[in-house]
Write an enzyme that holds these catalytic residues in place. Sequence first.
Site, mmCIF file in Angstrom:
data_model
loop_
_atom_site.group_PDB
_atom_site.id
_atom_site.type_symbol
_atom_site.label_atom_id
_atom_site.label_comp_id
_atom_site.label_asym_id
_atom_site.label_seq_id
_atom_site.Cartn_x
_atom_site.Cartn_y
_atom_site.Cartn_z
ATOM 1 N N GLU A 1 -5.016 -3.660 -1.996
ATOM 2 C CA GLU A 1 -6.469 -3.387 -1.998
ATOM 3 C C GLU A 1 -6.792 -2.125 -1.195
ATOM 4 O OE1 GLU A 1 -4.753 -5.763 -0.670
ATOM 5 O OE2 GLU A 1 -5.730 -6.772 1.018
ATOM 6 N N LYS B 1 -1.171 -6.884 -9.311
ATOM 7 C CA LYS B 1 -2.154 -7.031 -8.223
ATOM 8 C C LYS B 1 -1.751 -6.018 -7.162
ATOM 9 C CE LYS B 1 -3.096 -8.339 -4.572
ATOM 10 N NZ LYS B 1 -3.447 -7.321 -3.534
ATOM 11 N N PHE C 1 0.814 -1.228 0.000
ATOM 12 C CA PHE C 1 0.000 0.000 0.000
ATOM 13 C C PHE C 1 0.844 1.274 0.000
ATOM 14 C CE2 PHE C 1 0.821 -0.229 4.591
ATOM 15 C CZ PHE C 1 1.018 1.105 4.898
ATOM 16 N N GLU D 1 9.291 -4.309 12.810
ATOM 17 C CA GLU D 1 9.018 -3.134 11.971
ATOM 18 C C GLU D 1 7.684 -2.520 12.443
ATOM 19 O OE1 GLU D 1 7.771 -3.944 7.893
ATOM 20 O OE2 GLU D 1 8.935 -2.225 7.213
ATOM 21 N N SER E 1 5.330 -7.096 3.190
ATOM 22 C CA SER E 1 5.902 -7.457 4.492
ATOM 23 C C SER E 1 6.658 -8.789 4.393
ATOM 24 C CB SER E 1 4.783 -7.561 5.523
ATOM 25 O OG SER E 1 3.861 -8.548 5.111
ATOM 26 N N CYS F 1 9.557 1.660 3.333
ATOM 27 C CA CYS F 1 10.470 0.553 3.655
ATOM 28 C C CYS F 1 11.891 1.077 3.847
ATOM 29 C CB CYS F 1 10.439 -0.496 2.569
ATOM 30 S SG CYS F 1 11.037 0.169 1.029
#
Length: 497
Positions: free
Chosen positions: A176, A173, A149, A382, A226, A281
């Site tokens: 969402e 993909k 995301f 994290e 992740s 990240c």
Amino acid sequence: MNLIEHFIDGKTVKGSSKKKSKVFNPATGEQSAEVILASKSDVDLAVQKAKQAFNDWSRKPPAQRAKVIFKFKELIEKNSDELIKIIVSEHGKVYEDAKGSLTRGLEVVEFACGIPHLLKGEFTENVGTDVDSWSVRQPLGVCAGITPFNFPAMVPMWMFPIAIACGNTFILKPSEKDPSCSIKLAQLFLEAGLPQGVFNVVNGDKEAVDALLTNKDVSAISFVGSTPIAKYIYENAAKNEKRVQALGGAKNHCVVMPDCDLDQAVNGLMGAAYGSAGERCMAQSVAVAVGKVGDKLVNKLAKKVESLKVGPGMDKNSEMGPLVTKQHLEKVIGYVDHGVKEGAKLVVDGRNIKLQGYEKGFFIGGCLFDHVEKKMKIYKEEIFGPVLSVVRVKDFESAVKLINDHEFGNGTSIYTRDGDVGRTFASRIKIGMVGINIPIPVPVAYHSFGGWKRSLFGDQHMHGLEGIRFYTKLKTITSKWPTGLTSDPDFVMPTLN
Ligand code: NAD
């Protein structure tokens, strides 16, 4: 309610699934759309269309593919304001930051425009008498990308422009949580002249991902997200005989040496820890204070964190926007609560921030912990929010050991005025991307992006020459054009003659 569909074979389609997921505006906390989550048969249809499109697209000369990509670059530039606003409205980051991330994605498109040059092979005349040999890189087929995301434009753009430039077709993909940007990019690519079926976007959750992992016609999977999901993708893509690169989570350390320009280090850390509300990240979430620099560093940081301007992403004065969802906000607050229980010193507490007019937004202020220790959960895991932990160590060696011992290895940086220290750090640190007096060392498009250890499963990094290698397979041809008498059968291993 705005409905976000898939983009398959050059058209937006609803598909067969009844499953949907909510998309929010993180600044207001209100639902802005519903996204359809694809079924296995929707994914299979997209793969079938991409497979059909591969035949023609892979045979197009690279120079013709480059022309389409160049047009796509122009259309992104022309539509950049709209794309940036889509990012802000579904992710929450501030406008200028969203603009920066789109620019970094655009740079990969620019890099892909050079594909005729990048695909040039190697040729050796006379590897044997009158025998020539050459190597070419050919596309793989249908490639898929599964993205997180936090960079709805940039991370997909690390993948699909290069894959498509190499002659592959692609299924994206996206997350969402913020899927609209991918659909807009697919529409622009079509407008640029990309044939139908070459670039498809399938929205979905685990069901869609599993359908990609098990479809025999998908040749390669690129994943960013992740670490637990990256490991799942790596294992299952390999099990299904696919090429795979799976980039995972991070815990990035910024070493602050006593000799550094402290104001530069503090400013660098502020942007790297709190920019995009820490949802990067490459965010620096641990400041490693070496020797006696700790007190001064924490005092300077605390003043700046307290005065961070938190607000909606479209407000020009905002330095930091909200988190992406309510669940993510609760998770980050949970980590801060835990850090307090574990005994770390919470110097700045951003948990109870309230913004007038945006009371339901997913906001948290900047949080700063001091005296964080190696054994604490807030150090090990994290957090992916605006929480900076200061760990104090006695010397440079301890800083290097601390970082090398951590399970993640995405990015790191060091602030120092000592060239020897900087060089030694870059050489000995077990991390994929290193900055020396650079807080967020994200490589440019013609270098490659990727971490070490549990931040990347697979062999190849993203974009740059690594991207070209990932999305192509090597073929080596050896050839001779003999004239005259046919030679006798030869039963020995051919050697140079
Ligand atoms: P995530 O792992 O939850 O989701 C990533 C993608 O995987 C999404 O498309 C999601 O739909 C899909 N997914 C989620 N659960 C799944 C499951 N059980 N099975 C199959 N697919 C699943 O990650 P996120 O929360 O969207 O993004 C944040 C994470 O991404 C952070 O850990 C961050 O460090 C990481 N990230 C890494 C990099 C990098 O380059 N290493 C870059 C950006 C983000």
